[in-house]
Design a protein around this motif. Structure first.
Motif, short mmCIF file in Angstrom:
data_model
loop_
_atom_site.label_atom_id
_atom_site.label_comp_id
_atom_site.label_asym_id
_atom_site.label_seq_id
_atom_site.Cartn_x
_atom_site.Cartn_y
_atom_site.Cartn_z
N ALA A 470 27.85 -2.47 -6.26
CA ALA A 470 28.33 -1.22 -7.10
C ALA A 470 29.51 -1.56 -7.84
O ALA A 470 30.21 -2.53 -7.70
N ALA A 471 29.61 -0.77 -8.91
CA ALA A 471 30.48 -1.10 -9.88
C ALA A 471 30.95 0.19 -10.62
O ALA A 471 30.24 1.03 -10.74
N SER A 472 32.19 0.25 -11.13
CA SER A 472 32.77 1.30 -11.78
C SER A 472 33.60 0.98 -13.10
O SER A 472 34.53 -0.21 -12.59
N THR A 473 34.11 1.81 -13.74
CA THR A 473 35.48 1.61 -14.81
C THR A 473 36.02 2.74 -14.86
O THR A 473 35.56 4.03 -14.85
N TRP A 474 37.24 2.39 -15.08
CA TRP A 474 38.25 3.84 -14.97
C TRP A 474 39.40 3.59 -16.03
O TRP A 474 39.77 2.56 -16.26
N ASP A 475 40.02 4.95 -16.44
CA ASP A 475 41.33 4.67 -17.09
C ASP A 475 42.36 4.74 -16.05
O ASP A 475 42.34 5.72 -15.31
N ALA A 476 43.05 3.68 -16.08
CA ALA A 476 44.14 3.62 -14.78
C ALA A 476 45.43 4.42 -15.56
O ALA A 476 45.95 3.88 -16.57
N HIS A 477 45.64 5.25 -14.85
CA HIS A 477 46.69 6.35 -15.16
C HIS A 477 47.52 6.69 -14.25
O HIS A 477 47.44 6.69 -13.18
#
Length: 672
Positions: A470-477
């Motif tokens: 599984a994989a995901s991308t995010w805006d680290a905020h």
């Protein structure tokens, strides 16, 4: 209470054991009823909605259990239960009674409780409703009637509260609206997702509400008096979705009977058993009654053997024992009694074949479990040796896509299990630590991942040794949260600041996960030298928790389980973070962590493990060659996974390089 036994002692039947459990709960409830029986006030501090709502919840939620008992007994041998709750209804709808029910116009929570009252009045129609005097019947109708045309219901599982109440009103000649019911059914249909799952509203809200609300209510509603023509062309689809969902729900129950410790309203505890009983009631085609009953029994018994209900027969706000912070801010002493949905099977009379069907084991009791659940973005890995079921989460956050809030510890962590709890105290809502990947600034503030983009979730092969990806991308905020009075599961809103973009890939096998993290880019104005990349492992809690570190890893042991994390590529700094009274499983929590320098575009790889027994941080070897990842696991097995770049093909990368912005997805996997 003991685990289900194929041959109960002393001539006791399986159903007798369930009846005894239910009657003990009802006996305790009656001891805390008001003189008129219209409210039940369980011990404990007043809830966030006030004393009167607490009393209504106490009545309505235990009335559910009373209804299951009365209907399943066909009204025989339950005279005391019938008399008590009938008396409570008379007081509850009497506007002059001191223990009258809070009306819907006075507080919205009455809309929730009204659904339980209406449902049970339908289930017990010959023994309660039909015997009420005409004045009381009219007062009940008047009490329920404000639901008609009320467009203020939250567009979540709450739509079922209006459907159920209006269906009952329709059956007794009261007001109702076909348009309201049609609109609510259409809203429910908008929640439908792949694989029999539903999201509780527009947010990515995947939790126990899928089972104990969104699957249970359609099954019960279709069987209400007067619902046949409304539900007739829907029932087959509802049953098919439930049948599909149960494949996953069964796999999410731990070997010790624990449900997954994830999502809000966990104080409802063994309500998690409700969808299994719904499957029996609906006669789903793919799951035997013996297996579904066994799953329900394992869950209820798990809590009974660990202090729920307590020595006084009370369900406190907590998981095993009392731990108030696990409840929502609005919860009161009567709130935990939605747990009685787990006794839904008592609707089925003693001559129903479910009670004599041979018990069949849970998936985790038969062998190791590895599966992908697409809708919530989960890889599920369960190991028979220790009975632990783990979920690696890349798609659930109880938020809308694009939302930027703090991470809800109940939803947005990278991992949940049946043996660990997220850190859910005040600090846990503000700072991701356990099961997190975060950029930490010079002030110690950690970034959040809410509104991640799910890139992939799958199990490429079914043979032994294969992996889940599984994989995901995010805006680290970063978030400076605004004050809020009530919390309903979502993270906290506030002023936000983007720090960078992170892509994380999980390769899961048995108790272990190889976690590959790439800081794809930093936001303008951010300096890598002032940041650290922190990976948090599985938390373990208890009265006695021990841990340690070495040059590359950290580990923790507690209550017969161990958690470890080890830096594989490149070297990192291992540590242990301690929290006190931070979750419902113990007075102390330890989290193993690894910290790295921030190097944009370069992969950071760690091995995480959660297993039974006591051992140090696990060892593994990882080789990344372009888009190919080779893992030699702690048991010596070797897997090769091909990671696909979502962008156009690029020239081959040198050893250990990963191009910025890569989206990792499995294309090929083999076991050697």
């Amino acid at each position: 209470m003991t685990s289900e036994h194929p041959n109960p002692p002393h001539g006791e039947t399986v159903r007798d054991a369930w009846v005894a459990r239910a009657d003990a709960l009802l006996d305790a409830a009656r001891r805390h009823a008001t003189p008129g029986a219209g409210r039940i006030y369980f011990p404990g501090a007043e809830g966030g909605y006030g004393h009167a709502v607490d009393g209504l919840e106490g009545f309505a939620r235990t009335f559910l259990l009373a209804g299951f008992r009365i209907a399943g007994a066909r009204g025989e041998g339950v005279d005391q239960i019938i008399a008590h709750y009938s008396r409570g209804i008379v007081s509850g709808v009497d506007p002059e009674a001191p223990d009258r029910w809070v009306r819907m116009e006075e507080h919205a929570q009455a809309k929730v409780e009204a659904a339980s009252i209406a449902l049970v009045l339908d289930l017990t129609r010959p023994w309660i409703w039909d015997r009420l005097d005409a004045l009381t019947q009219q007062r009940v109708v008047d009490y329920l009637a404000p639901v008609v045309g009320d467009d203020t219901y939250p567009q979540t599982n709450w739509v079922w509260f209006r459907i159920v109440v209006q269906t009952f009103l329709r059956s007794v000649g009261g007001p109702w609206s076909a348009d309201d019911i049609a609109a609510d059914l259409a809203r429910h249909d908008s929640f439908v997702r792949e694989g029999g799952w539903l999201s509780d509203g527009d947010e990515r809200s995947y939790d126990h509400y899928v089972g104990w609300a969104l699957h249970v209510y359609p099954i019960l509603w279709a069987r209400m008096t007067g619902a046949a023509d409304l539900a007739g062309d829907r029932n087959d689809a509802d049953v098919a979705r439930l049948d599909a969902f149960l494949h996953d729900a069964l796999a999410l129950v731990g070997g010790d009977g624990s449900p997954l410790i994830q999502g809000r309203s966990l104080i409802y505890r063994f309500a998690a058993a409700a969808p299994f009983w719904a499957g029996v009631i609906a006669d789903v085609p793919s799951h035997s009654p013996g297996r579904l009953r066994h799953a329900a029994d394992r869950i209820v018994t798990h809590f009974a053997e660990r202090g729920a209900p307590d020595a006084d027969g009370i369900l406190t706000m907590g998981w095993h024992g009392a731990w108030r912070e696990l409840a929502q801010s609005y919860s009161g002493p009567g709130s935990p009694y939605w747990a009685v949905k787990g006794f839904l099977g008592l609707l089925l009379p003693a001559d129903h074949p479910v009670w004599t069907a041979p018990a069949e084991p849970l998936p985790i009791e038969q062998g190791d479990v590895l599966r992908a659940i697409v809708s919530p973005g989960w890889i599920v890995s369960g190991t028979t040796a220790d009975g632990i079921v783990r979920v690696v989460n890349h798609g659930t956050d109880h938020a809308l896509p694009g939302a930027r809030t703090t991470d809800s510890p109940l939803y947005a962590r990278l991992g949940y299990s049946t043996a660990t709890s997220p850190i859910a105290d005040e600090r846990g809502w503000l700072e991701p630590l356990e099961q997190s990947v975060a950029l930490v600034d010079r002030y110690g503030r950690a970034t959040h991942r809410t509104a991640m983009t799910l890139r992939d979730v799958r199990v490429p092969g079914g043979a032994e040794g294969h992996v889940g990806i599984a994989a995901s991308t995010w805006d680290a905020h970063l978030v400076d949260p605004a004050p809020t009075a009530h919390r309903h599961g979502s993270g906290l809103a506030g002023e936000t600041l983007s720090v960078g973009t992170i892509t994380t890939t999980s390769i899961v096998r048995a108790s272990s996960e190889v976690r590959i993290v790439v800081v794809d880019a930093l936001a303008p104005g951010q300096d890598a030298a002032t940041l650290r990349l922190r990976l948090g492992g599985w938390p373990l809690s208890g009265d006695e928790v021990v841990g340690g570190t070495d040059d590359t890893g950290a580990w923790v042991s507690s209550r017969g389980s161990s958690s470890g994390i080890r830096a594989l590529l490149p070297a990192g700094v291992a540590g242990l973070v301690s929290r006190a009274d931070a979750d419902p499983l113990g007075v102390r929590t330890l989290v193993p962590v690894i910290e790295h320098e921030v190097r944009v575009g370069e992969p950071v790889v760690a091995l995480l493990d959660l297993a039974g027994g006591e051992h140090s941080a696990p060892h593994a070897a990882v080789d990344i060659d372009g888009a190919t990842v080779t893992v030699t696991w702690p048991d010596g097995a070797r897997t090769v996974s091909r990671l696909i770049d979502s962008e156009p093909p690029a020239p081959a990368l040198r050893h250990h390089e990963v191009r910025r912005g890569i989206s990792h997805a499995i294309a090929k996997e083999q076991h050697a």
